[in-house]
Design a protein around this motif. Sequence first.
Motif, PDB file in Angstrom:
ATOM      1  N   ARG A   1      36.372  24.835  48.472  1.00 52.51           N
ATOM      2  CA  ARG A   1      34.999  24.873  48.975  1.00 52.51           C
ATOM      3  C   ARG A   1      35.008  25.039  50.492  1.00 52.51           C
ATOM      4  NH1 ARG A   1      33.904  20.144  45.304  1.00 52.51           N
ATOM      5  NH2 ARG A   1      32.976  21.037  43.415  1.00 52.51           N
ATOM      6  N   GLY A   2      34.009  25.740  50.985  1.00 47.07           N
ATOM      7  CA  GLY A   2      33.864  25.861  52.426  1.00 47.07           C
ATOM      8  C   GLY A   2      34.625  27.043  52.998  1.00 47.07           C
ATOM      9  N   ARG A   3      34.939  26.925  54.273  1.00 50.35           N
ATOM     10  CA  ARG A   3      35.516  28.035  55.029  1.00 50.35           C
ATOM     11  C   ARG A   3      37.025  28.131  54.772  1.00 50.35           C
ATOM     12  NH1 ARG A   3      34.280  27.841  61.084  1.00 50.35           N
ATOM     13  NH2 ARG A   3      35.780  26.128  60.886  1.00 50.35           N
ATOM     14  N   GLY A   4      37.397  29.067  53.958  1.00 54.18           N
ATOM     15  CA  GLY A   4      38.804  29.266  53.666  1.00 54.18           C
ATOM     16  C   GLY A   4      39.200  30.710  53.862  1.00 54.18           C
ATOM     17  N   LEU A   5      40.452  30.996  53.584  1.00 57.83           N
ATOM     18  CA  LEU A   5      40.898  32.384  53.582  1.00 57.83           C
ATOM     19  C   LEU A   5      42.000  32.535  52.543  1.00 57.83           C
ATOM     20  CD1 LEU A   5      43.892  32.952  55.109  1.00 57.83           C
ATOM     21  CD2 LEU A   5      42.545  32.421  57.123  1.00 57.83           C
ATOM     22  N   ILE A   6      42.136  33.763  52.048  1.00 57.67           N
ATOM     23  CA  ILE A   6      43.201  34.119  51.109  1.00 57.67           C
ATOM     24  C   ILE A   6      44.173  35.025  51.856  1.00 57.67           C
ATOM     25  CG2 ILE A   6      43.768  35.244  48.924  1.00 57.67           C
ATOM     26  CD1 ILE A   6      40.874  34.686  48.037  1.00 57.67           C
ATOM     27  N   TYR A   7      45.444  34.607  51.885  1.00 56.19           N
ATOM     28  CA  TYR A   7      46.451  35.458  52.522  1.00 56.19           C
ATOM     29  C   TYR A   7      47.380  35.994  51.456  1.00 56.19           C
ATOM     30  CZ  TYR A   7      49.833  37.510  55.581  1.00 56.19           C
ATOM     31  OH  TYR A   7      50.631  38.432  56.212  1.00 56.19           O
ATOM     32  N   CYS A   8      47.499  37.322  51.389  1.00 49.47           N
ATOM     33  CA  CYS A   8      48.389  37.990  50.437  1.00 49.47           C
ATOM     34  C   CYS A   8      49.573  38.545  51.216  1.00 49.47           C
ATOM     35  CB  CYS A   8      47.656  39.104  49.698  1.00 49.47           C
ATOM     36  SG  CYS A   8      46.310  38.488  48.657  1.00 49.47           S
ATOM     37  N   GLY A   9      50.729  37.910  51.035  1.00 48.65           N
ATOM     38  CA  GLY A   9      51.929  38.303  51.747  1.00 48.65           C
ATOM     39  C   GLY A   9      52.751  39.315  50.990  1.00 48.65           C
ATOM     40  N   PRO A  10      53.947  39.632  51.489  1.00 49.88           N
ATOM     41  CA  PRO A  10      54.821  40.592  50.808  1.00 49.88           C
ATOM     42  C   PRO A  10      55.105  40.154  49.375  1.00 49.88           C
ATOM     43  CG  PRO A  10      55.660  40.074  52.996  1.00 49.88           C
ATOM     44  CD  PRO A  10      54.550  39.121  52.732  1.00 49.88           C
ATOM     45  N   ASP A  11      55.026  41.106  48.449  1.00 52.08           N
ATOM     46  CA  ASP A  11      55.257  40.786  47.047  1.00 52.08           C
ATOM     47  C   ASP A  11      55.498  42.067  46.275  1.00 52.08           C
ATOM     48  OD1 ASP A  11      55.645  39.164  44.901  1.00 52.08           O
ATOM     49  OD2 ASP A  11      53.593  38.430  44.766  1.00 52.08           O
ATOM     50  N   SER A  12      56.075  41.917  45.090  1.00 51.98           N
ATOM     51  CA  SER A  12      56.229  43.063  44.192  1.00 51.98           C
ATOM     52  C   SER A  12      54.874  43.434  43.613  1.00 51.98           C
ATOM     53  CB  SER A  12      57.197  42.713  43.056  1.00 51.98           C
ATOM     54  OG  SER A  12      58.469  42.389  43.570  1.00 51.98           O
ATOM     55  N   PRO A  13      54.630  44.720  43.371  1.00 51.36           N
ATOM     56  CA  PRO A  13      53.331  45.122  42.810  1.00 51.36           C
ATOM     57  C   PRO A  13      53.061  44.437  41.473  1.00 51.36           C
ATOM     58  CG  PRO A  13      54.593  47.032  43.556  1.00 51.36           C
ATOM     59  CD  PRO A  13      55.521  45.864  43.600  1.00 51.36           C
ATOM     60  N   ARG A  14      51.859  43.933  41.299  1.00 48.00           N
ATOM     61  CA  ARG A  14      51.444  43.299  40.052  1.00 48.00           C
ATOM     62  C   ARG A  14      50.199  44.020  39.552  1.00 48.00           C
ATOM     63  NH1 ARG A  14      53.977  38.337  39.492  1.00 48.00           N
ATOM     64  NH2 ARG A  14      55.025  37.571  41.373  1.00 48.00           N
ATOM     65  N   PRO A  15      50.276  44.652  38.388  1.00 47.10           N
ATOM     66  CA  PRO A  15      49.107  45.385  37.880  1.00 47.10           C
ATOM     67  C   PRO A  15      47.886  44.482  37.797  1.00 47.10           C
ATOM     68  CG  PRO A  15      51.056  45.859  36.548  1.00 47.10           C
ATOM     69  CD  PRO A  15      51.440  44.742  37.478  1.00 47.10           C
ATOM     70  N   GLY A  16      46.774  44.977  38.329  1.00 48.05           N
ATOM     71  CA  GLY A  16      45.517  44.246  38.250  1.00 48.05           C
ATOM     72  C   GLY A  16      45.298  43.228  39.342  1.00 48.05           C
ATOM     73  N   PHE A  17      46.340  42.906  40.107  1.00 46.13           N
ATOM     74  CA  PHE A  17      46.160  41.848  41.109  1.00 46.13           C
ATOM     75  C   PHE A  17      45.235  42.252  42.260  1.00 46.13           C
ATOM     76  CE2 PHE A  17      47.582  39.694  45.057  1.00 46.13           C
ATOM     77  CZ  PHE A  17      47.106  38.427  44.747  1.00 46.13           C
ATOM     78  N   PRO A  18      45.359  43.463  42.842  1.00 44.73           N
ATOM     79  CA  PRO A  18      44.452  43.803  43.941  1.00 44.73           C
ATOM     80  C   PRO A  18      42.979  43.639  43.576  1.00 44.73           C
ATOM     81  CG  PRO A  18      46.231  45.386  43.836  1.00 44.73           C
ATOM     82  CD  PRO A  18      46.363  44.527  42.615  1.00 44.73           C
ATOM     83  N   ALA A  19      42.587  44.147  42.394  1.00 44.69           N
ATOM     84  CA  ALA A  19      41.188  44.009  41.987  1.00 44.69           C
ATOM     85  C   ALA A  19      40.818  42.542  41.801  1.00 44.69           C
ATOM     86  CB  ALA A  19      40.946  44.779  40.690  1.00 44.69           C
TER      87      ALA A  19
END
Length: 590
Positions: A228-246
């Motif tokens: 809840r509240g002011r957060g952020l999502i950080y996506c670091g280096p990773d192997s491609p995962r189908p469907g994850f970007p969406a």
Amino acid sequence: MSAASPPLAADGDPAWVGVRWCLALLDGLLAGGVRHLVLSPGSRSTPVILAAQQRPALTLTPILDERSAAFYALGLARAGARPVALLATSGSAPAHWYPAVMEASEAGVPLVLLSADRPPELRGWGANQTTDQTRLFGAQVREFHDPGAPVDTAAARRALHALGRRAAAVSQGRRPGPVHINLPLREPLVPRTDCTLPGPDPRSADDGAGDDATVTLTLPPGLKARLRGRGLIYCGPDSPRPGFPAAVLRLGAALGVPVLADPLSGLRFGADPGVDLSLAPSPRITRYKSMVRNPGAAAVLRPDWVLRYGRAPVSKTVLEWLPGIPTILVDPAERWSDPAHDLAREGSVHLALDPSALCNALAADPPAPADPAWLGHWTQAEERLAALTTDYLATAPWCEAHLMRDLVAALPTGDGLLCANSLPIRQFETWSGTREAPLMVFGNRGVSGIDGQLSTLAGLNAGGVPTTGLLGDLSFLHDLSGLLLAARLDRPCIVLNNGGGRIFDYLPQHGLPDFERLWRTPRPVALDALAGACGLRHRRVAASADWREALAEGLTGGPGLIIEVMIDADQSREVHLAFRQRVAAAHLIG
């Protein structure tokens, strides 16, 4: 029969014992999804090669230098998203794999390492080309197996088939990475006569990749309250995962928080899938590194929590800005990518869950979204930085920043870009921005070495992803064996020749006594002569118009082009530092 006496095959030729035994192993690997065997020539590994020649489903690629072969296999496995087998003879040969094995271990790349070895009766007795190869890679491999010398029985072959399937499965399991199988092989290694080998095991035709099943899960208790509240999502280096970007962009929109897209996260480039921009701004943020260099923005944008996917950020600037914030780290491989030790803080949690499934579950029933002004601050800063960057580069002297913007705009949809470590990946993170067309960005950030870049690039291209290389001059020279593979490149290899290790120009070592000789280490090598000796084309450019012409030739004029870009490193440093000063003084929010 003494331990040293070779067992007899049913047809009386002992050499076929080893070949049939190896064939059972390869059939197991094929059943587990392996389709490529990258090999370096040698005598002791002959039975494996003879067995592999019986299986058309297995593509054999010989590469002279074992270190180059290992990085080629690494690129091949990354591009194909399936395990690749690697073969070398006994002695020091498999030791040359070590840098690539370290990278594969840290980055979670599936490799199956097949090291031929002398039989047990020769180990420890001073036999030629013999050393202790057991557990050669220590903790870098997920499993190690030494099945002993070949035995020509149905039970032994069944065990080897099972071992092949197991190795392929473990290499791409919950914690993907390399698996090592040491193969003690007795002489004679070459059969005296032809022999009809058993046909392929029907199971060897299986496709080990399989379709990704939809994963559903129940949210861990208390997780929604943490978001809840002011957060952020950080996506670091990773192997491609189908469907994850969406999935992750939908989650960012549902929570009203930004999604910071690392250049190696797989979601910096391409349209925002599944996000209705008529209802909310895009949560994808790519200029975060510059934002946190602005004192006012860094203070306003500091979050209450961070939801992290993938490995630790490329950017040290971001790493130094995020510590002290409660963190939710999501990693199905259970890696502890937490160099600042934030997971020890109250409110932090480590979740070994499927990333896409968690995003979908949270987006389907999200907590109350953050104040709309929160994401608005981020998107406003992103837009103002984009405009500031365009204005600044319009008058700045030409350097890597202009080159990287041209490169992002020019690469065909769905292409790949291998960005070398040290300075290129950091500059790319700053200047690349984003684009609507998909672009796959690769980098060996597991252990962040500058070695093996050309060989990795060749493997990526062989894996079906037309990939351009963006290397520094030292990383190029560090993999001269890879030049023997460069004729296979579908796209150009771009070499930023700035006279050595210029990343040290931005680090505390800059200005130390004997700095040029001991840290920057420029190498006055004629790259055109190197390219010509390997049958490659070479273009040297030093200005915008020539660079764009060379890039167009590289993307359309056939394989095997090295584009050497001469960079005035001192001027480039002034451009980059002046941009930082302009960013720090800019009004990014409000």
